[in-house]
Design a protein around this motif. Structure first.
Motif, PDB file in Angstrom:
ATOM      1  N   GLY A 154      14.730 -90.226 147.031  1.00  0.00           N
ATOM      2  CA  GLY A 154      15.653 -89.998 145.924  1.00  0.00           C
ATOM      3  C   GLY A 154      15.027 -90.338 144.582  1.00  0.00           C
ATOM      4  N   PHE A 155      14.207 -91.375 144.554  1.00  0.00           N
ATOM      5  CA  PHE A 155      13.480 -91.758 143.336  1.00  0.00           C
ATOM      6  C   PHE A 155      12.588 -90.612 142.887  1.00  0.00           C
ATOM      7  CE2 PHE A 155      10.199 -94.246 141.048  1.00  0.00           C
ATOM      8  CZ  PHE A 155      11.012 -95.007 140.217  1.00  0.00           C
ATOM      9  N   ILE A 156      11.926 -89.971 143.844  1.00  0.00           N
ATOM     10  CA  ILE A 156      11.069 -88.816 143.545  1.00  0.00           C
ATOM     11  C   ILE A 156      11.905 -87.670 142.970  1.00  0.00           C
ATOM     12  CG2 ILE A 156       9.630 -87.013 144.598  1.00  0.00           C
ATOM     13  CD1 ILE A 156       8.733 -89.194 146.630  1.00  0.00           C
ATOM     14  N   ILE A 157      13.061 -87.413 143.582  1.00  0.00           N
ATOM     15  CA  ILE A 157      13.940 -86.341 143.094  1.00  0.00           C
ATOM     16  C   ILE A 157      14.418 -86.643 141.681  1.00  0.00           C
ATOM     17  CG2 ILE A 157      16.171 -85.201 143.448  1.00  0.00           C
ATOM     18  CD1 ILE A 157      15.760 -85.605 146.453  1.00  0.00           C
ATOM     19  N   GLY A 158      14.748 -87.916 141.411  1.00  0.00           N
ATOM     20  CA  GLY A 158      15.208 -88.299 140.080  1.00  0.00           C
ATOM     21  C   GLY A 158      14.153 -88.080 139.017  1.00  0.00           C
ATOM     22  N   ILE A 159      12.890 -88.324 139.352  1.00  0.00           N
ATOM     23  CA  ILE A 159      11.803 -88.077 138.404  1.00  0.00           C
ATOM     24  C   ILE A 159      11.572 -86.577 138.241  1.00  0.00           C
ATOM     25  CG2 ILE A 159       9.320 -88.381 137.994  1.00  0.00           C
ATOM     26  CD1 ILE A 159       9.514 -91.073 139.405  1.00  0.00           C
ATOM     27  N   TRP A 160      11.648 -85.850 139.352  1.00  0.00           N
ATOM     28  CA  TRP A 160      11.392 -84.408 139.326  1.00  0.00           C
ATOM     29  C   TRP A 160      12.485 -83.626 138.603  1.00  0.00           C
ATOM     30  CZ3 TRP A 160      14.686 -81.099 142.225  1.00  0.00           C
ATOM     31  CH2 TRP A 160      14.340 -79.743 142.178  1.00  0.00           C
ATOM     32  N   ALA A 161      13.734 -84.040 138.754  1.00  0.00           N
ATOM     33  CA  ALA A 161      14.865 -83.285 138.219  1.00  0.00           C
ATOM     34  C   ALA A 161      14.861 -83.282 136.698  1.00  0.00           C
ATOM     35  CB  ALA A 161      16.178 -83.861 138.736  1.00  0.00           C
ATOM     36  N   ASP A 162      15.145 -82.136 136.114  1.00  0.00           N
ATOM     37  CA  ASP A 162      15.281 -82.031 134.666  1.00  0.00           C
ATOM     38  C   ASP A 162      16.694 -81.630 134.266  1.00  0.00           C
ATOM     39  OD1 ASP A 162      15.270 -79.437 135.535  1.00  0.00           O
ATOM     40  OD2 ASP A 162      13.443 -78.838 134.483  1.00  0.00           O
ATOM     41  N   GLY A 163      17.636 -81.771 135.187  1.00  0.00           N
ATOM     42  CA  GLY A 163      19.042 -81.492 134.922  1.00  0.00           C
ATOM     43  C   GLY A 163      19.897 -82.113 136.010  1.00  0.00           C
ATOM     44  N   PHE A 164      21.168 -82.383 135.701  1.00  0.00           N
ATOM     45  CA  PHE A 164      22.043 -83.037 136.667  1.00  0.00           C
ATOM     46  C   PHE A 164      22.228 -82.191 137.928  1.00  0.00           C
ATOM     47  CE2 PHE A 164      23.394 -85.533 132.966  1.00  0.00           C
ATOM     48  CZ  PHE A 164      23.422 -86.805 133.523  1.00  0.00           C
ATOM     49  N   GLU A 165      22.216 -80.857 137.763  1.00  0.00           N
ATOM     50  CA  GLU A 165      22.434 -80.005 138.931  1.00  0.00           C
ATOM     51  C   GLU A 165      21.308 -80.142 139.948  1.00  0.00           C
ATOM     52  OE1 GLU A 165      20.125 -77.810 135.868  1.00  0.00           O
ATOM     53  OE2 GLU A 165      22.025 -78.924 135.865  1.00  0.00           O
ATOM     54  N   LYS A 166      20.092 -80.431 139.484  1.00  0.00           N
ATOM     55  CA  LYS A 166      18.968 -80.574 140.401  1.00  0.00           C
ATOM     56  C   LYS A 166      19.039 -81.866 141.213  1.00  0.00           C
ATOM     57  CE  LYS A 166      15.451 -77.625 138.322  1.00  0.00           C
ATOM     58  NZ  LYS A 166      14.054 -77.550 137.822  1.00  0.00           N
ATOM     59  N   LEU A 167      19.788 -82.845 140.725  1.00  0.00           N
ATOM     60  CA  LEU A 167      19.942 -84.091 141.471  1.00  0.00           C
ATOM     61  C   LEU A 167      20.656 -83.844 142.802  1.00  0.00           C
ATOM     62  CD1 LEU A 167      20.995 -86.672 138.736  1.00  0.00           C
ATOM     63  CD2 LEU A 167      18.759 -86.413 139.800  1.00  0.00           C
ATOM     64  N   LYS A 246       0.970 -92.260 138.072  1.00  0.00           N
ATOM     65  CA  LYS A 246      -0.416 -92.199 137.637  1.00  0.00           C
ATOM     66  C   LYS A 246      -0.653 -91.015 136.714  1.00  0.00           C
ATOM     67  CE  LYS A 246      -4.552 -94.108 138.240  1.00  0.00           C
ATOM     68  NZ  LYS A 246      -4.812 -95.533 137.953  1.00  0.00           N
ATOM     69  N   SER A 247      -0.029 -89.888 137.042  1.00  0.00           N
ATOM     70  CA  SER A 247      -0.231 -88.670 136.239  1.00  0.00           C
ATOM     71  C   SER A 247       0.778 -88.545 135.108  1.00  0.00           C
ATOM     72  CB  SER A 247      -0.129 -87.436 137.142  1.00  0.00           C
ATOM     73  OG  SER A 247       1.187 -87.328 137.688  1.00  0.00           O
ATOM     74  N   GLY A 248       1.868 -89.326 135.173  1.00  0.00           N
ATOM     75  CA  GLY A 248       2.909 -89.212 134.152  1.00  0.00           C
ATOM     76  C   GLY A 248       3.791 -88.008 134.331  1.00  0.00           C
ATOM     77  N   TYR A 249       3.811 -87.449 135.549  1.00  0.00           N
ATOM     78  CA  TYR A 249       4.585 -86.235 135.833  1.00  0.00           C
ATOM     79  C   TYR A 249       6.074 -86.429 135.519  1.00  0.00           C
ATOM     80  CZ  TYR A 249       6.733 -82.495 138.594  1.00  0.00           C
ATOM     81  OH  TYR A 249       7.480 -81.413 138.999  1.00  0.00           O
ATOM     82  N   ARG A 250       6.599 -85.607 134.617  1.00  0.00           N
ATOM     83  CA  ARG A 250       8.009 -85.617 134.197  1.00  0.00           C
ATOM     84  C   ARG A 250       8.440 -86.972 133.624  1.00  0.00           C
ATOM     85  NH1 ARG A 250      11.105 -81.242 136.673  1.00  0.00           N
ATOM     86  NH2 ARG A 250       9.650 -79.488 136.606  1.00  0.00           N
ATOM     87  N   LEU A 251       7.489 -87.817 133.265  1.00  0.00           N
ATOM     88  CA  LEU A 251       7.828 -89.139 132.728  1.00  0.00           C
ATOM     89  C   LEU A 251       7.387 -89.306 131.278  1.00  0.00           C
ATOM     90  CD1 LEU A 251       6.846 -91.434 135.738  1.00  0.00           C
ATOM     91  CD2 LEU A 251       9.148 -91.091 134.852  1.00  0.00           C
TER      92      LEU A 251
END
Length: 253
Positions: A154-167, A246-251
């Motif tokens: 879920g932590f991964i999904i939260g970082i990946w998501a860029d909108g509430f619907e993707k959660l 490490k890569s800063g992906y979506r962060l």
């Protein structure tokens, strides 16, 4: 290790649970109780026993796993997504706290909430069906490992998501169907040989099988294979989280 920072984030996340008690605890318990009533009453009359276990008792581990998986993902994904949405994630990333400590805080809180919920559901199940736990240590081990693993997921999904619907996209379209098809309400041994083989590609089967074995000593898959698959998925989630930070992906954008 910055214990004060971990404790602060953990306490903040846990406090959010008590502020949203109806949504976090009461609603999942009521939903699971309805499963007991509907499936136990409707299907229980047609399937009285599975491998010597009453049908109502047989579905308890599957229902607990269903709630544990969905709530672990939901708690962890929302916990890390909301700082991204509000912009406070940058304050967190610039604070004197490591990526490991951030992950421990959010994942630890999400896993704790899921385990509390699972314990309440198990206690509630005792009002509907007689329960037995043949292997309490293994039951706790699978409970904790599954909660931590899917909180990481879920932590991964939260970082990946860029909108509430993707959660809700992955839990609703992938995790929940896999749980229903993973032997929550039946033994995969009841399926034709071809579909038994297909079902073994569903990772949730191993979680439910191992957890059910800890209750009644019966399993669709060897318990050590179930444990190994759970640990493997945990390691995979850890590797993805490490790469994201490490890569800063979506962060960092």
């Amino acid at each position: 290790m910055n214990i004060h920072a971990i404790r602060a984030i953990y306490a903040f996340e846990m406090a959010r649970t008590w502020r949203t008690l109806l949504q976090s605890i009461v609603a999942p318990v009521i939903s699971t109780s309805l499963y007991f009533v509907v499936f136990g009453a409707a299907i229980g009359h047609r399937i009285t026993e599975i491998e010597g276990i009453s049908y109502g008792a047989f579905i308890v581990p599957g229902l607990v796993m269903l709630s544990l998986l969905t709530q672990s993902i939901s708690n962890a994904s929302f916990g890390i997504y909301f700082p991204k949405f509000s912009g406070t994630i940058y304050e967190l990333l610039s604070a004197p706290i490591s990526y490991l400590e951030i992950t421990l805080s959010y994942v630890g809180a999400a896993a704790t909430k899921s385990i509390i919920l699972a314990a309440i559901i198990l206690a509630t199940a005792g009002f509907f069906v007689p329960l037995q736990v043949d292997h309490p240590f293994w039951m706790l081990l699978f409970l904790v490992l599954t909660a931590v693993t899917f909180s990481l997921f879920g932590f991964i999904i939260g970082i990946w998501a860029d909108g509430f619907e993707k959660l809700q996209l992955v839990p609703l379209l992938i995790v929940t169907p896999l749980t229903f098809l993973g032997g929550s309400f039946y033994s995969i041994n009841m399926l034709p040989p071809f579909w038994q083989t297909v079902t073994l590609f569903n990772p949730v089967v191993y979680l439910i099988s191992g957890f059910r074995w800890s209750f009644y000593g019966i399993a669709d898959v060897n318990v050590y294979i179930s444990l190994g698959m759970t640990v493997l998925f945990l390691a995979l989630c850890l590797a993805i989280v490490f790469w994201m930070f490490k890569s800063g992906y979506r962060l960092k954008t």
